[in-house]
Design an enzyme around this catalytic site. Structure first.
Site, PDB file in Angstrom:
ATOM      1  CG  ASN A   9      -2.139  -0.834   1.019  1.00 50.44           C
ATOM      2  OD1 ASN A   9      -2.827  -0.677   0.012  1.00 50.44           O
ATOM      3  ND2 ASN A   9      -2.397  -1.761   1.927  1.00 50.44           N
ATOM      4  CG  ASP A  69       9.426  -7.857   5.872  1.00 51.73           C
ATOM      5  OD1 ASP A  69       8.955  -6.721   6.056  1.00 51.73           O
ATOM      6  OD2 ASP A  69       9.582  -8.666   6.800  1.00 51.73           O
ATOM      7  CB  THR A  70      13.282  -3.694   4.253  1.00 48.01           C
ATOM      8  OG1 THR A  70      13.138  -3.804   2.844  1.00 48.01           O
ATOM      9  CG2 THR A  70      14.603  -3.014   4.552  1.00 48.01           C
ATOM     10  N   GLY A 151      13.210   6.395   7.496  1.00 46.88           N
ATOM     11  CA  GLY A 151      13.629   5.324   8.409  1.00 46.88           C
ATOM     12  C   GLY A 151      14.991   5.609   9.035  1.00 46.88           C
ATOM     13  NE  ARG A 179      12.353  -0.791  -0.168  1.00 48.16           N
ATOM     14  CZ  ARG A 179      12.936   0.111   0.628  1.00 48.16           C
ATOM     15  NH1 ARG A 179      13.576   1.129   0.106  1.00 48.16           N
ATOM     16  NH2 ARG A 179      12.860   0.012   1.918  1.00 48.16           N
TER      17      ARG A 179
HETATM   18  P1  IMP Z   1       9.620  -2.370   5.048  1.00 48.11           P
HETATM   19  O1  IMP Z   1       9.611  -3.845   5.251  1.00 48.11           O
HETATM   20  O2  IMP Z   1      10.169  -1.971   3.699  1.00 48.11           O
HETATM   21  O3  IMP Z   1       8.298  -1.715   5.346  1.00 48.11           O
HETATM   22  O4  IMP Z   1      10.665  -1.764   6.082  1.00 48.11           O
HETATM   23  C1  IMP Z   1      10.552  -1.951   7.476  1.00 48.11           C
HETATM   24  C2  IMP Z   1      11.257  -0.827   8.222  1.00 48.11           C
HETATM   25  O5  IMP Z   1      12.664  -0.863   7.938  1.00 48.11           O
HETATM   26  C3  IMP Z   1      10.808   0.572   7.833  1.00 48.11           C
HETATM   27  O6  IMP Z   1       9.712   0.982   8.583  1.00 48.11           O
HETATM   28  C4  IMP Z   1      12.044   1.398   8.149  1.00 48.11           C
HETATM   29  O7  IMP Z   1      12.093   1.701   9.534  1.00 48.11           O
HETATM   30  C5  IMP Z   1      13.166   0.449   7.821  1.00 48.11           C
HETATM   31  N1  IMP Z   1      13.644   0.656   6.431  1.00 48.11           N
HETATM   32  C6  IMP Z   1      13.286  -0.058   5.338  1.00 48.11           C
HETATM   33  N2  IMP Z   1      13.914   0.388   4.243  1.00 48.11           N
HETATM   34  C7  IMP Z   1      14.690   1.418   4.657  1.00 48.11           C
HETATM   35  C8  IMP Z   1      15.586   2.295   3.978  1.00 48.11           C
HETATM   36  O8  IMP Z   1      15.792   2.235   2.762  1.00 48.11           O
HETATM   37  N3  IMP Z   1      16.209   3.204   4.743  1.00 48.11           N
HETATM   38  C9  IMP Z   1      16.014   3.309   6.095  1.00 48.11           C
HETATM   39  N4  IMP Z   1      15.178   2.545   6.769  1.00 48.11           N
HETATM   40  C10 IMP Z   1      14.521   1.587   6.056  1.00 48.11           C
END
Ligand code: IMP
Length: 195
Positions: A9, A69-70, A151, A179
């Site tokens: 989303n 997922d990150t 982030g 990413r």
């Molecule tokens: P998501 O799985 O991509 O939603 O990432 C989970 C969390 O990891 C996010 O809410 C951020 O806190 C952190 N995060 C993910 N990608 C990045 C980035 O490129 N830079 C900094 N923080 C990130």
């Protein structure tokens, strides 16, 4: 033209991927299909959560779907925050809260190594799920620097660079980021598939 669904989303992520995906693939987001389902990320690994989302949204839409997922894994914190990166400082925390917690937890630590990891899971309803990973190594610096990104960007200095992710232009970050790398691996895979 093959239409695939990105199980997100997040409009920013959707834009990013649309800029990279090859001609021949049309990428939809959940909002394009009016899907309001929110798949819970209950697994303890990035792979598991990416797969839960890709499977959940593929089932809800009947379309081939990928999801990501990150997490940021910090050596001196035994790999934390990792899969808990988004809500590390609490259930309703802001990016700033997470950055503040990181600076506190890392105070006085000499081992500053950290790695950002993104996992993409792809579910097409025919083959077994596929996974694509992108990672970037770096260090957590002792004070936040820069206004860009989001982030943990202001405290992450990627290896062999002098600017934090929050100080570099978006295109430069994307070029070396976790990413960006995961997306490129996925896009190469799509390009190699028979039409
Ligand atoms: P998501 O799985 O991509 O939603 O990432 C989970 C969390 O990891 C996010 O809410 C951020 O806190 C952190 N995060 C993910 N990608 C990045 C980035 O490129 N830079 C900094 N923080 C990130």
């Amino acid at each position: 033209m093959q239409t695939i669904l990105f199980g997100t989303n997040n409009a920013h992520k959707l834009e990013e991927i649309r800029a990279m995906v090859l001609p021949g693939f049309h990428v939809l987001g959940l909002s394009d299909l009016g899907i309001s389902l929110d798949v819970d990320e209950t697994d303890s690994t990035l792979e598991g959560n990416a797969l839960l989302k890709a499977r959940g949204y593929a089932e809800a839409s009947g379309m081939p779907c990928f999801a990501d997922d990150t997490g940021l894994e910090v050596a001196a914190l035994n790999g934390e925050p990792g899969v808990y990166s988004a809500r590390w400082a609490g259930p309703a925390c802001s990016y700033q809260d997470n950055v503040d917690k990181m600076l506190r937890e890392m105070e006085g630590k000499t081992d500053r190594r950290a790695v950002f990891r993104t996992v993409i899971a792809w579910v097409d309803g025919q083959q077994e799920p596929r996974f694509f990973e992108g990672r970037v190594e770096g260090i957590i610096i002792p004070e936040a620097r820069g206004q860009g990104g989001f982030g943990y960007d202001p405290v992450f200095l990627p290896e062999e660079h002098s600017l934090t992710f929050a100080e570099m232009p978006a295109a430069e970050k994307h070029n070396i980021s976790h990413r960006g790398r995961a997306v490129r691996a996925f896009v190469e895979f799509l390009a190699s598939q028979p039409a």
